[in-house]
Design a protein around this motif. Structure first.
Motif, PDB file in Angstrom:
ATOM      1  N   TYR A 103       0.833  -1.211   0.000  1.00  0.00           N
ATOM      2  CA  TYR A 103       0.000   0.000   0.000  1.00  0.00           C
ATOM      3  C   TYR A 103       0.867   1.259   0.000  1.00  0.00           C
ATOM      4  N   SER A 106       2.487   2.141  -3.322  1.00  0.00           N
ATOM      5  CA  SER A 106       1.557   2.715  -4.293  1.00  0.00           C
ATOM      6  C   SER A 106       1.481   4.232  -4.149  1.00  0.00           C
ATOM      7  N   THR A 306      -4.287  -1.302  -7.156  1.00  0.00           N
ATOM      8  CA  THR A 306      -4.040  -1.814  -5.805  1.00  0.00           C
ATOM      9  C   THR A 306      -5.346  -2.041  -5.060  1.00  0.00           C
ATOM     10  N   VAL A 317      -2.012  -8.635  -2.183  1.00  0.00           N
ATOM     11  CA  VAL A 317      -1.355  -7.330  -2.044  1.00  0.00           C
ATOM     12  C   VAL A 317       0.150  -7.511  -1.839  1.00  0.00           C
ATOM     13  N   TRP A 320       1.554  -8.119  -5.132  1.00  0.00           N
ATOM     14  CA  TRP A 320       1.542  -6.851  -5.857  1.00  0.00           C
ATOM     15  C   TRP A 320       2.720  -5.976  -5.428  1.00  0.00           C
TER      16      TRP A 320
END
Length: 488
Positions: A103, A106, A306, A317, A320
């Motif tokens: 997170y 991003s 995301t 996630v 990612w």
């Protein structure tokens, strides 16, 4: 008779010199602010000797490969430092920490995108002045471009800071993962202005053709970051806090090394004055603001992707986050194309060598094809080693493997946009780059990621995150080619 011939010869020489000066003046006013011809503040004389415009002769493909290679090493080191944080924190074997990093990254995309955009503006201003042989203007623009980068970085930081918690919630971060991501960002994000200044300093060195020192800026700072992060994370037991502090120290090092190369080595500095700075801000903004807006399109699209990936859990996630750090390292050479092609096109555009402008652009497209093929093969071959390096769940491994095989190769089309962006910015068409990149980030990402996630789960969302490049990459390359000036 002889006296008349001598007078005619002197008039011809004077006319030729006047035309040369006029061409340089015209070239300088295409992309940069007005010049008053005064000596700079601080007593430095307005030198008339020509700075080393290295890209006006020789093979443009050779220049592109050398500049791309050295620039890629530098840019990959920036991303390698961020990948190192993911790797070290992954050794803590806490999936919530890895998800939190996903997170946070991003959002950290934003300062990186701003820095890259402002470095493009720096190149678009300084490289033509170098190509035109106007050293005082090049120094002034270099100084003001770096200051402008820091100032704009501060403004964007002030706009982003109050919404950090809301952005994390919007992406799907919850409870402990949300708290960890917010804590990391509150430490790491304040160096946003330094990131922008460091990348602009790299652009100044690239505009002079000093590929080695431009590369040294992120290499030395990233090596320092790689050295201190294990100490902070493991030996001092700071965990995520240590990773964030390591990132901050790396960015401070980037600016320090860049200032050394630009000021101490090349003397590309002129004591700024308020009047000169305000005179140059509009011209820097004409390229800088659209270039930043162009580069903000990617993190904007990444925020939506995301959020879509977050619907499939922390394992997705985490994958990612790993994929988001692997790709820039593997394809750093492609990310560097814009920064490498820009100075080459810029110097030749400033010198009105329009045949070399076209050759440089087409060689950039060819280099993109070659470099993407090499990076894709390397990533696929090294995929088992990459996965074993991270302590992750079986599902995270599956998604990282899927990314390496099916998503990463799409960077060829992203690379087409990078080369086109360089041409748009140098030729004064930055708004085309902005429009096309935002079209890819919205029309070419949001509906595709939603459809991919809805029908094919996390794999569908991963694949669709880059699928818009299939259309917008070739389109941008074709439009930029149409704007290239034709040789006389």
């Amino acid at each position: 008779m002889k006296r008349r011939q001598r007078r005619r010869s002197r008039r011809n020489r004077a006319t030729t010199e006047a035309q040369s000066v006029a061409r340089q003046s015209l070239t300088g006013t295409l992309l940069v602010g007005p010049t008053d011809g005064a000596a700079p503040a601080g007593g430095m004389p307005a030198a008339t000797h020509r700075p080393p415009a290295r890209f006006l002769t020789g093979s443009t493909m050779r220049h592109i490969l050398i500049m791309t290679g050295t620039s890629a090493i530098g840019l990959m080191c920036v991303f390698l430092g961020e990948l190192a944080s993911v790797f070290f924190l992954g050794r803590l074997q806490d999936v919530e920490i890895l998800a939190a990093i996903g997170y946070a990254i991003s959002i950290i995309f934003f300062p990186n995108a701003v820095g890259i955009g402002l470095s493009i503006a720096t190149t678009a201003a300084v490289a033509p002045a170098v190509g035109a042989g106007d050293l005082p203007r090049a120094k002034r623009l270099a100084t003001h471009a770096v200051l402008f980068a820091g100032f704009l970085g501060l403004i964007l930081l002030a706009l982003l800071w109050p919404s950090l918690g809301a952005l994390l919630s919007l992406m799907g971060a919850k409870e402990r993962t949300h708290a960890l991501a917010l804590h990391y960002l509150q430490i790491a994000l304040p160096v946003m202005p330094l990131t922008a200044m460091g990348m602009s300093l790299m652009a100044v060195l690239r505009s002079l053709g000093d590929a080695r020192r431009s590369m040294n800026v992120p290499v030395i700072s990233s090596l320092f970051q790689l050295a201190v992060e294990p100490v902070l994370i493991f030996w001092l037991g700071l965990g995520m806090t240590g990773g964030a502090i390591g990132l901050v120290l790396g960015r401070v090092g980037m600016v320090a090394v860049g200032l050394w190369g630009a000021i101490v080595v090349h003397r590309m500095y002129m004591r700024p004055t308020r009047a000169h700075f305000l005179a140059d801000v509009p011209s820097l903004s004409r390229v800088g603001v659209p270039a930043v807006a162009t580069n903000l399109a990617t993190p904007f699209a990444n925020l939506f992707a995301t959020a879509m990936v977050a619907k499939f859990g922390d394992d997705a996630v985490a994958a990612w986050a790993i994929a988001g750090r692997i790709a820039p390292v593997a394809f750093g050479i492609v990310f560097s194309l814009s920064g490498a092609v820009g100075p080459i096109i810029g110097q030749n555009f400033g010198a009105r060598a329009y045949d070399r402008v076209r050759t440089g652009y087409l060689d950039g497209l060819k280099a993109n094809l070659l470099l993407c093929a090499v990076a894709t093969i390397a990533l696929i071959v090294l995929e088992p080693i990459i996965i074993r390096a991270f302590s992750v769940t079986a599902r995270t491994e599956e998604l990282v493997r899927f990314y390496c095989f099916y998503v990463a190769p799409q960077f060829h089309f992203v690379g087409l946009m990078f080369v086109a962006n360089a041409a748009f910015n140098v030729l004064g068409r930055a708004h085309y780059a902005t429009a096309l990149n935002w079209a890819r980030a919205t029309l070419g990402t949001i509906p595709l990621v939603w459809l991919g996630g809805h029908f094919a789960g996390a794999e569908g969302a991963f694949f669709a995150s880059s699928a818009g490049g299939f259309v917008f990459g070739p389109l941008a390359a074709w439009i930029a080619y149409k704007f290239l000036p034709r040789p006389a």
